[in-house]
Design a protein around this motif. Sequence first.
Motif, PDB file in Angstrom:
ATOM      1  N   PHE A 259      -5.460  11.862  -3.935  1.00  0.00           N
ATOM      2  CA  PHE A 259      -4.121  11.340  -4.265  1.00  0.00           C
ATOM      3  C   PHE A 259      -3.524  12.138  -5.420  1.00  0.00           C
ATOM      4  O   PHE A 259      -2.325  12.431  -5.432  1.00  0.00           O
ATOM      5  CB  PHE A 259      -4.183   9.850  -4.630  1.00  0.00           C
ATOM      6  CG  PHE A 259      -4.274   8.937  -3.433  1.00  0.00           C
ATOM      7  CD1 PHE A 259      -3.294   8.965  -2.439  1.00  0.00           C
ATOM      8  CD2 PHE A 259      -5.334   8.052  -3.280  1.00  0.00           C
ATOM      9  CE1 PHE A 259      -3.368   8.119  -1.336  1.00  0.00           C
ATOM     10  CE2 PHE A 259      -5.422   7.203  -2.180  1.00  0.00           C
ATOM     11  CZ  PHE A 259      -4.444   7.237  -1.204  1.00  0.00           C
TER      12      PHE A 259
ATOM     13  N   ASN B 134       4.440   7.524   5.738  1.00  0.00           N
ATOM     14  CA  ASN B 134       3.899   7.835   7.072  1.00  0.00           C
ATOM     15  C   ASN B 134       3.988   6.638   7.998  1.00  0.00           C
ATOM     16  O   ASN B 134       4.324   6.765   9.165  1.00  0.00           O
ATOM     17  CB  ASN B 134       2.413   8.215   6.980  1.00  0.00           C
ATOM     18  CG  ASN B 134       2.208   9.477   6.179  1.00  0.00           C
ATOM     19  OD1 ASN B 134       3.030  10.387   6.239  1.00  0.00           O
ATOM     20  ND2 ASN B 134       1.131   9.516   5.412  1.00  0.00           N
TER      21      ASN B 134
ATOM     22  N   GLY C 244       0.810  -1.233   0.000  1.00  0.00           N
ATOM     23  CA  GLY C 244       0.000   0.000   0.000  1.00  0.00           C
ATOM     24  C   GLY C 244       0.832   1.267   0.000  1.00  0.00           C
ATOM     25  O   GLY C 244       1.862   1.359  -0.675  1.00  0.00           O
TER      26      GLY C 244
ATOM     27  N   ARG D  12     -13.885   6.246  -2.850  1.00  0.00           N
ATOM     28  CA  ARG D  12     -12.721   6.154  -3.754  1.00  0.00           C
ATOM     29  C   ARG D  12     -12.716   7.297  -4.770  1.00  0.00           C
ATOM     30  O   ARG D  12     -11.645   7.679  -5.252  1.00  0.00           O
ATOM     31  CB  ARG D  12     -12.750   4.813  -4.494  1.00  0.00           C
ATOM     32  CG  ARG D  12     -12.461   3.635  -3.580  1.00  0.00           C
ATOM     33  CD  ARG D  12     -12.699   2.313  -4.283  1.00  0.00           C
ATOM     34  NE  ARG D  12     -12.544   1.198  -3.357  1.00  0.00           N
ATOM     35  CZ  ARG D  12     -13.124   0.010  -3.514  1.00  0.00           C
ATOM     36  NH1 ARG D  12     -13.894  -0.221  -4.568  1.00  0.00           N
ATOM     37  NH2 ARG D  12     -12.931  -0.950  -2.633  1.00  0.00           N
TER      38      ARG D  12
ATOM     39  N   ARG E 175       4.204   2.580  -2.258  1.00  0.00           N
ATOM     40  CA  ARG E 175       3.985   3.680  -3.214  1.00  0.00           C
ATOM     41  C   ARG E 175       4.920   4.865  -2.913  1.00  0.00           C
ATOM     42  O   ARG E 175       5.654   5.326  -3.778  1.00  0.00           O
ATOM     43  CB  ARG E 175       2.512   4.122  -3.122  1.00  0.00           C
ATOM     44  CG  ARG E 175       2.162   5.315  -3.991  1.00  0.00           C
ATOM     45  CD  ARG E 175       0.854   5.951  -3.517  1.00  0.00           C
ATOM     46  NE  ARG E 175       1.040   6.578  -2.221  1.00  0.00           N
ATOM     47  CZ  ARG E 175       0.150   6.540  -1.222  1.00  0.00           C
ATOM     48  NH1 ARG E 175      -0.984   5.894  -1.362  1.00  0.00           N
ATOM     49  NH2 ARG E 175       0.405   7.144  -0.083  1.00  0.00           N
TER      50      ARG E 175
HETATM   51  P1  ATP Z   1      -1.947   7.707   3.187  1.00  0.00           P
HETATM   52  O1  ATP Z   1      -2.098   6.948   4.472  1.00  0.00           O
HETATM   53  O2  ATP Z   1      -0.618   8.259   2.942  1.00  0.00           O
HETATM   54  O3  ATP Z   1      -3.051   8.666   2.933  1.00  0.00           O
HETATM   55  P2  ATP Z   1      -2.433   5.128   2.055  1.00  0.00           P
HETATM   56  O4  ATP Z   1      -2.264   4.596   0.674  1.00  0.00           O
HETATM   57  O5  ATP Z   1      -1.653   4.480   3.135  1.00  0.00           O
HETATM   58  O6  ATP Z   1      -2.150   6.679   1.989  1.00  0.00           O
HETATM   59  P3  ATP Z   1      -4.754   4.425   3.569  1.00  0.00           P
HETATM   60  O7  ATP Z   1      -6.099   5.066   3.572  1.00  0.00           O
HETATM   61  O8  ATP Z   1      -3.936   4.449   4.806  1.00  0.00           O
HETATM   62  O9  ATP Z   1      -3.976   5.084   2.346  1.00  0.00           O
HETATM   63  O10 ATP Z   1      -4.993   2.932   3.109  1.00  0.00           O
HETATM   64  C1  ATP Z   1      -3.969   1.959   3.028  1.00  0.00           C
HETATM   65  C2  ATP Z   1      -4.165   1.104   1.781  1.00  0.00           C
HETATM   66  O11 ATP Z   1      -5.424   0.425   1.856  1.00  0.00           O
HETATM   67  C3  ATP Z   1      -4.201   1.898   0.489  1.00  0.00           C
HETATM   68  O12 ATP Z   1      -2.924   2.082  -0.037  1.00  0.00           O
HETATM   69  C4  ATP Z   1      -5.059   1.023  -0.393  1.00  0.00           C
HETATM   70  O13 ATP Z   1      -4.304  -0.039  -0.925  1.00  0.00           O
HETATM   71  C5  ATP Z   1      -6.050   0.414   0.576  1.00  0.00           C
HETATM   72  N1  ATP Z   1      -7.318   1.197   0.679  1.00  0.00           N
HETATM   73  C6  ATP Z   1      -7.601   2.151   1.594  1.00  0.00           C
HETATM   74  N2  ATP Z   1      -8.839   2.623   1.434  1.00  0.00           N
HETATM   75  C7  ATP Z   1      -9.359   1.959   0.382  1.00  0.00           C
HETATM   76  C8  ATP Z   1     -10.630   1.983  -0.279  1.00  0.00           C
HETATM   77  N3  ATP Z   1     -11.590   2.822   0.095  1.00  0.00           N
HETATM   78  N4  ATP Z   1     -10.813   1.123  -1.303  1.00  0.00           N
HETATM   79  C9  ATP Z   1      -9.843   0.269  -1.690  1.00  0.00           C
HETATM   80  N5  ATP Z   1      -8.648   0.207  -1.115  1.00  0.00           N
HETATM   81  C10 ATP Z   1      -8.393   1.028  -0.084  1.00  0.00           C
END
Ligand code: ATP
Length: 446
Positions: free
Chosen positions: A164, A39, A26, A157, A30
Amino acid sequence: KIHIPPLPLRAIEALNSEGFEAYAVGGCVRDSLIGISPNDWDIATGAEPEQVKKLFKRTVDTGLKHGTVTVLLDNESFEITTFRIDGEYRDNRKPEEVRFTRSLKEDLSRRDFTANAIAYHPFHGLIDPFGGVSDIQKRIIRAVGNAEKRFNEDALRILRAVRFSAQLGFEIDKKTLEGIKATSFLLSNISSERIRDELTRLLLSNNPMKFSLLNDTGILSHVLPELEPCFATDQRHPYHIYNVALHSLTAVKNIEATPVLRWTMLLHDTGKPHTKTTDKKGTDHFYGHHHKSTEIANAVLKRLKFDNKTIDTVCRLVKNHDRQIEPQPTAVRRAVCSIGEDIFELLLKVRAADIKAQNPAFLPDRLEKLGKIRNIYMEIKAMGQCLSTRELSINGDDLIASGFRQGKEIGGILKNLLKEVVNNPELNQRETLLEMALKAQRRKPR
Ligand code: ATP
Ligand code: MG
């Protein structure tokens, strides 16, 4: 090359040594690929939550239903989540139930965007079944699978895509954008809190101008309809070079990234479309727009369920953002008193950001005047001059001790004294103030 920090690495190795698959996955993968520091490190594993809990001494049941266990090692914590497939989607929201799976690829396929659907293992390297690495190189946000279907499953999403795109400075892929346009109305099924949090992250990003995407895609009418008319209101006025929306977003960009300041700039001119008049010469005016803007800001922030403190601060900043203040000590003291000392410094920031988003021809003069006001304010503070009833040399108890009746009246007297002291700081002495209070009392008709 991805560098997993020692503790999450230890967790992955611990899971592996028990025969379970485990990967970093995740956002952390990235961000590492982009070259920004993650983070937090999320781990995905084939082990089920109970098996994860057995492996580590200290764990917290963060979301057992969704397969998430928080593991504490030394003084750090991170989430370990079992590979899963989301269950039935109802009402375009994330499902309550999930199904665990042994397949990493299945787990990656339920993730929202290709850039978020990459796993990394310290020995086996990147696992990237959906072309996330290539999309990151091309700086593209692309839905995993069919965009429209994915947005139908979970409408949040839609906003995450825009967020994003703003955080990473990426473009949204064409088909994904079409999917957004086709499904944006589904955002009406998403809670205001989650919409608020996504919009805030978008505003706090390095590319808040991407907010315009919300208008281009039709999202705006479902999350912030109050902003729509701003995109259609131009301003023929020597001070302005942008329409109301572009001006506001430029101002957002010009101010430091705190929720209060960025929401203030976004909302500070929302009353303009409702107050526009054009004079004979073709110049636009927006008389009293700050009242309307304040009203709209209040309605927006309430609907998005912001806390009262934030609502109050933003509304006061919006209401006062256009107020004329002469660069002269008494005028500045009066302004600070009526606007409130607690937000005066913020207000100066708001005005600077506002001016910088207007016609650059007037910028030097207007910033210079603002600088003078700031300096005067600093001097006033340095001299410890009184700017609030709290800073008066007497308080309510002193008044009561001098025979004033306890109650509402006391507050009124202090306010009147403050007015006098602001005009003439030398009056701020116990004896003088008591005398003034008694004199005023005697003058009052009984
Ligand atoms: P950040 O925490 O920096 O905002 P992140 O990619 O870690 O970005 P999170 O919301 O913490 O975002 O979610 C972790 C991971 O879970 C994402 O990278 C994604 O793969 C998955 N994810 C989170 N929310 C969703 C969603 N609504 N639908 C599908 N996958 C999701
Ligand atoms: Mg995260």
